[in-house]
Design a protein around this motif. Sequence first.
Motif, short mmCIF file in Angstrom:
data_model
loop_
_atom_site.label_atom_id
_atom_site.label_comp_id
_atom_site.label_asym_id
_atom_site.label_seq_id
_atom_site.Cartn_x
_atom_site.Cartn_y
_atom_site.Cartn_z
N HIS A 130 4.35 8.11 -0.73
CA HIS A 130 4.04 8.80 -1.99
C HIS A 130 3.85 10.28 -1.65
N PHE A 131 4.93 11.03 -1.80
CA PHE A 131 4.91 12.42 -1.34
C PHE A 131 4.90 13.40 -2.52
N HIS A 132 3.97 14.32 -2.45
CA HIS A 132 4.00 15.46 -3.37
C HIS A 132 4.78 16.57 -2.67
N ASP A 133 5.39 17.45 -3.48
CA ASP A 133 6.38 18.37 -2.91
C ASP A 133 5.87 19.80 -2.84
N THR A 134 4.57 19.98 -2.73
CA THR A 134 3.95 21.30 -2.76
C THR A 134 4.61 22.29 -1.80
N ALA A 135 4.86 21.83 -0.58
CA ALA A 135 5.41 22.73 0.44
C ALA A 135 6.91 22.53 0.63
N GLY A 136 7.54 21.76 -0.26
CA GLY A 136 8.99 21.56 -0.17
C GLY A 136 9.43 20.67 0.99
N ARG A 137 8.51 19.86 1.51
CA ARG A 137 8.87 19.02 2.66
C ARG A 137 8.96 17.53 2.31
N ALA A 138 8.83 17.20 1.04
CA ALA A 138 8.76 15.77 0.67
C ALA A 138 10.00 15.01 1.11
N LEU A 139 11.19 15.61 0.92
CA LEU A 139 12.41 14.88 1.29
C LEU A 139 12.48 14.67 2.80
N ASP A 140 12.04 15.67 3.58
CA ASP A 140 12.00 15.50 5.04
C ASP A 140 11.02 14.39 5.40
N VAL A 144 0.85 -1.19 0.00
CA VAL A 144 0.00 0.00 0.00
C VAL A 144 0.89 1.24 0.00
N SER A 145 0.60 2.13 -0.94
CA SER A 145 1.34 3.39 -1.07
C SER A 145 0.53 4.50 -0.40
N LEU A 146 1.21 5.23 0.48
CA LEU A 146 0.53 6.23 1.32
C LEU A 146 0.72 7.61 0.71
N GLY A 147 -0.36 8.21 0.23
CA GLY A 147 -0.26 9.44 -0.55
C GLY A 147 -0.50 10.71 0.24
N ASP A 148 0.55 11.54 0.30
CA ASP A 148 0.36 12.92 0.77
C ASP A 148 0.03 13.73 -0.48
N THR A 149 -1.19 13.56 -0.91
CA THR A 149 -1.65 14.01 -2.22
C THR A 149 -1.43 15.50 -2.46
N ILE A 150 -1.60 16.31 -1.40
CA ILE A 150 -1.46 17.76 -1.60
C ILE A 150 -0.15 18.29 -0.99
N GLY A 151 0.72 17.37 -0.58
CA GLY A 151 2.05 17.79 -0.14
C GLY A 151 2.06 18.72 1.06
N GLN A 152 1.16 18.49 1.99
CA GLN A 152 1.10 19.33 3.19
C GLN A 152 1.56 18.59 4.45
N GLY A 153 1.96 17.34 4.29
CA GLY A 153 2.43 16.57 5.44
C GLY A 153 3.72 17.17 6.01
N GLY A 158 3.38 19.02 -7.91
CA GLY A 158 4.08 17.85 -8.43
C GLY A 158 4.48 16.82 -7.40
N ASN A 159 4.66 15.60 -7.90
CA ASN A 159 5.29 14.56 -7.09
C ASN A 159 6.71 15.03 -6.79
N VAL A 160 7.27 14.55 -5.70
CA VAL A 160 8.67 14.84 -5.44
C VAL A 160 9.49 14.31 -6.63
N ALA A 161 10.50 15.08 -7.04
CA ALA A 161 11.27 14.71 -8.23
C ALA A 161 12.15 13.49 -7.96
N THR A 162 12.11 12.54 -8.88
CA THR A 162 12.91 11.31 -8.74
C THR A 162 14.39 11.63 -8.56
N GLU A 163 14.89 12.61 -9.33
CA GLU A 163 16.32 12.91 -9.27
C GLU A 163 16.71 13.48 -7.90
N LYS A 164 15.77 14.23 -7.27
CA LYS A 164 16.04 14.76 -5.93
C LYS A 164 16.06 13.63 -4.90
N VAL A 165 15.09 12.72 -5.03
CA VAL A 165 15.01 11.59 -4.09
C VAL A 165 16.25 10.71 -4.23
N ALA A 166 16.62 10.43 -5.49
CA ALA A 166 17.79 9.56 -5.72
C ALA A 166 19.04 10.21 -5.11
#
Length: 287
Positions: A205-215, A172-181, A246-254
């Motif tokens: 599954h993190f969207h990066d709306t607020a720039g916190r996806a990597l955290d 199961v993939s857990l979606g922070d759909t609006i990137g506010q987590g 957007g979804n968090v960028a793959t290149e940033k996650v990698a």
Amino acid sequence: MAERVEIVEMAPRDGLQNEVRFIATSDKIALVDALSDVGFTRIEVASFVSPKWVPQMADGAAVLAGITRRPGTRYAALTPNLRGVEAALAAGVDEVAIFASASEGFSRANLNCSIAESLERFAPVVEAAQAALVPVRGYVSMVTDCPFEGAIAPDRVAQVVAALRDLGCYEVSLGDTIGQGRPETVTAMLNAVLNQMPSERLAGHFHDTAGRALDNIEASLALGLRVFDAAAGGLGGCPYAPGAAGNVATEKVAARLMALGYETGLDPAALARAAALARAMKGGSHV
Ligand code: HMG
Ligand code: MG
């Protein structure tokens, strides 16, 4: 040896679904082929949803027919109902995904039904996929925050995860759909979810709306998650989730995973090429 973390690539589906301008099937195929060169184990390439709801995804069968399949990569699609899974199986998908919500408001907006009704509808979808020996992944959207309902209680997420587990989802993939987590809310949500499903069967599954996806990914790594969804070029959003960037960028996650000492098995030069192609496809989105 460094520990492996898997990135599941989302750009052709979650990435492109929100684009207003219709992207030619040949361009979608070129993006999937460029992503195949990167070495992902799983790429989500299409949605077999109503074309009235998401016109951008109407050509899923043609995309699947046109791509060059890399051995070792599984090509996946979203399937909301029986009609969707039948079309996806006919198109030759390697796996399908059903997608539920932790909030009633988003369930209505995205699937035009309640959470309970969506789960009922998914039962025959899973049955059809399993009969064809095709694995089923599950998604839960709005796992921390919802544009319609505000903060989401962790127990509500855990309940939907348990329902998807019982239906037969292997992960199961857990979606922070609006990137506010935030790391605190993600941690609280995961602590509830982990009572229902072990970390090896969960993805972030993190969207990066607020720039916190990597955290938020780091908070999830601390609780044992080793699979994360991301989209090359940071493409994405959901047409039915106001504020979902957007979804968090793959290149940033990698890059972050590498800095943390994990290995992803991805080819950085091929990823840079695919990300550039993805960014070039980005025009106007629904948010
Ligand atoms: P509905 O309007 O309640 O259902 O939609 P319907 O049965 O009346 O269908 C409407 C029309 O679509 C009908 O056509 C159906 O035949 C057709 P008409 O009779 O009016 O000509 N139809 C289909 N056509 C092709 N393939 C199908 C299909 N099903 C019906 N499978 C429905 C209900 C579920 C179909 C609709 O709400 C829908 O398609 N929703 C999908 C929305 C979507 O794709 N959202 C984005 C993906 S979710 C997401 O992005 C979140 C995620 O990334 C995780 C996260 O970030 O949280 C996964
Ligand atoms: Mg998404």
